[in-house]
Design an enzyme around this catalytic site. Structure first.
Site, PDB file in Angstrom:
ATOM      1  N   SER A 157      58.907 -53.522  15.305  1.00  0.00           N
ATOM      2  CA  SER A 157      57.947 -53.554  16.410  1.00  0.00           C
ATOM      3  C   SER A 157      57.812 -52.260  17.202  1.00  0.00           C
ATOM      4  O   SER A 157      56.891 -52.131  18.016  1.00  0.00           O
ATOM      5  CB  SER A 157      58.291 -54.693  17.369  1.00  0.00           C
ATOM      6  OG  SER A 157      57.993 -55.934  16.790  1.00  0.00           O
TER       7      SER A 157
ATOM      8  N   SER B 271      55.207 -55.365  17.361  1.00  0.00           N
ATOM      9  CA  SER B 271      54.676 -56.058  18.507  1.00  0.00           C
ATOM     10  C   SER B 271      54.375 -55.159  19.707  1.00  0.00           C
ATOM     11  O   SER B 271      53.696 -55.587  20.635  1.00  0.00           O
ATOM     12  CB  SER B 271      55.672 -57.135  18.955  1.00  0.00           C
ATOM     13  OG  SER B 271      56.908 -56.565  19.323  1.00  0.00           O
TER      14      SER B 271
ATOM     15  N   LYS C  94      56.124 -51.872  27.622  1.00  0.00           N
ATOM     16  CA  LYS C  94      55.833 -53.191  27.053  1.00  0.00           C
ATOM     17  C   LYS C  94      56.180 -54.260  28.088  1.00  0.00           C
ATOM     18  O   LYS C  94      57.252 -54.187  28.721  1.00  0.00           O
ATOM     19  CB  LYS C  94      56.693 -53.332  25.791  1.00  0.00           C
ATOM     20  CG  LYS C  94      56.421 -54.512  24.919  1.00  0.00           C
ATOM     21  CD  LYS C  94      57.281 -54.422  23.645  1.00  0.00           C
ATOM     22  CE  LYS C  94      56.962 -55.504  22.643  1.00  0.00           C
ATOM     23  NZ  LYS C  94      57.765 -55.353  21.400  1.00  0.00           N
TER      24      LYS C  94
END
Lengths: 475, 68
Positions: free
Chosen positions: A185, A161, A86
């Protein structure tokens, strides 16, 4: 590995299978990297999981790993395994966008401790992944880098996310990815994309060098194929870090040693309060089937209630919103138009919450954790819930930027995951079926603080008797 | 019909934080907070005088699995 690895199946290996094959000399790191690059080249135009691909650096790292192994160097536990992360894990000198316009050119001066630990274990970092802007949505929408698309059906949400982390592991672009989890997330993209995601106990993994969202609730953890992958990944990344004074000083156990498949007598509580409110029937059916699998392995499944949960849910809604609003205040004053509509709208609400409620939410956290443990984890080892109550939503029906009327559907996505951030408990999501539209369904298992081994033990036992986690989307 | 809390809340945010309404969705989000306010109403009186944030770290330790 019992059988030689065929090149066609390389990208389908789990992280631990790939690592063990490399360690045994059955496969070269270069072959693993090339298998992943081929998948990315073939399918990322559809999925949009990747922000930055460091192709040449990955191949150079693979060549170095192969040379070291040929020279007889003992490989690390993740040696030769391609990963991507990420885009909020800082690496000194490399752009870290945080999925945002505001930080599109941000070059950090530090490297995240978790990246340093993965590097030390021999993992190959191939680049960075799409994510919700500043990790602030549960769906995977991104107005700046393009929405990430669910590999199982491209019009549907990946979950957020950590959208690129979930979609990329599912699409076989790499074997593991770091996500972060402040309200779900890691677990939501794991669920929506049909992979395994682990949110460790609050403070279990260092957050040094990681973009902050909410310092009280942020967690670092992996998205991978299997519980065994998560166990090995956690063993590498967990443990106290002087650069993060909040990180726990708990010793790090051998998580893989707990994966015996023996869950006879394991006590699982199914909490009828809160977690099934408004649940879709394919979700409840898959959940009940999952309980039957665990029962067949010897687990004892009991329905319970936990009256404390509405209070947990209310306070959960406060902390991350207020902390997020605080750290974004300067940008919200100076150029709110640089945020996506849904994000600035969400942050805006954080300024309306009175400070005394924020302090109350923090102050009640300890007492409510004790109450939850008394109600749901005394006499039981784990709590089981669906990770997402509904079928996977489409990108269109949760797009606030297009229509503010989608607000409540958007906010509901993380209803079952957020409470475990407030409570700080280790929680995993594993695939447990598919709905009538062919999209994945997830099972969430939570344990007592620092009981990651127990959570992983149950998840691994489940995966020994099911193949949901082995299924590959047809891109 | 927009809840009556929206306009005065916008003014309070502007006055306290210097942040002005970024878009129409933000107005929708403020309206949605009526539900949260109702939830918090139900919890009034539960905070006791000695409660404080650091009790969470202690609770994490105290709530670990008992030795088997």
């Amino acid at each position: 590995m019992n059988a030689p690895v065929s090149p066609a199946s390389l990208a389908d290996l789990s992280m631990t299978e790939a690592a063990d094959a490399f360690a045994a000399g059955e496969v070269k790191a270069e072959a693993l990297v090339r298998a992943c690059l081929a998948r990315i080249d073939a399918h990322d135009r559809q999925v949009n999981a990747v922000i930055r691909l460091d192709r040449d650096a990955a191949l150079a790292a693979a060549a170095a790993a192969d040379a070291a192994r040929a020279a007889g160097t003992r490989p690390g536990s993740l040696a030769g395994v391609p990963m991507m992360h990420k885009d909020m894990y800082y690496r000194a000198g490399k752009v870290s966008t945080c999925g945002s316009k505001i930080r599109r050119d941000h070059v950090p001066e530090v490297t995240a401790t978790v990246l340093e630990r993965l590097d030390a274990a021999g993992a190959i970092d191939m680049g960075t992944l799409n994510m919700a802007e500043f990790a602030q949505n549960p769906t995977g929408h991104n107005a700046h880098f393009g929405h990430c698309h669910n590999p199982w059906s491209l019009d549907y949400c990946t979950g957020g996310s950590s959208s690129g982390s979930g979609a990329g592991v599912a699409a076989r672009f790499f074997y593991a990815a770091l996500g972060s989890d402040t309200g779900g997330s890691i677990r939501l993209p794991a669920t929506l994309c049909g992979v395994t995601g682990l949110k460790p106990t609050q403070t279990r993994v260092s957050r040094a060098g990681v973009m902050p969202l909410s310092f009280s609730a942020d967690n670092v953890g992996p998205l991978v194929r299997t519980a065994r992958d998560a166990a090995r990944f956690l063993a590498v990344t967990a443990g106290h870090d002087p650069k993060d004074p909040t990180s726990a000083r708990e010793s790090v156990p051998d998580y893989e040693a707990a994966l015996t498949g023996d869950i006879r007598g394991l006590r699982i509580a199914v909490c009828d309060t809160y977690f099934f409110d408004g649940a879709d029937s394919p979700v409840t059916a898959a959940f009940e089937a999952a309980m039957a699998v665990l029962r067949a392995r010897g687990a004892i499944v009991t329905r319970i209630t936990a009256p404390v949960l509405p209070a947990v849910a209310a306070y959960t809604a406060i902390i991350s919103r207020v902390e997020g609003a605080a750290i974004h205040a300067n940008w919200m004053r100076e150029h709110p138009g640089d945020y996506a509509t849904h994000l600035s709208a969400r942050l805006y609400g954080g300024y309306a919450i009175p400070g005394h409620y924020y302090v109350e939410a923090l102050s009640r956290r300890g007492p409510l954790l004790r109450e939850f443990v008394a109600q749901a984890l005394t006499g039981y080892d784990l709590v089981a819930t669906p990770t997402l109550r509904t079928r996977v939503p489409s990108l269109a029906e949760t797009d606030i930027d297009a229509d503010p009327e989608n607000w409540s559907r958007f906010m509901a996505v993380s209803a079952n995951t957020r409470p475990f951030n407030y409570l700080g408990l280790p929680t995993i999501s594993i695939p447990c079926g598919f709905d009538d539209r062919g999209l994945p369904i997830g099972l969430q298992l939570a344990g007592r603080p620092f009981a990651e081994a127990r959570v992983l033990q149950a998840a691994d036992a489940f995966q020994r008797d099911t193949d949901w986690h082995r299924r590959v989307p047809a891109l | 019909m927009e809840p009556e809390l929206v306009a005065p809340t916008m003014e309070a945010i502007r006055r306290w934080s210097g942040v002005t309404l970024p878009n129409a969705a933000a107005r929708h989000g403020l309206a949605d907070m009526a539900g949260l306010i109702a939830e918090l109403d139900k919890l009034r009186g539960t905070l006791v005088f000695e409660d404080e944030p650091s009790s969470f770290e202690a609770a994490l330790q105290d709530c670990k699995e008992p030795a088997r």
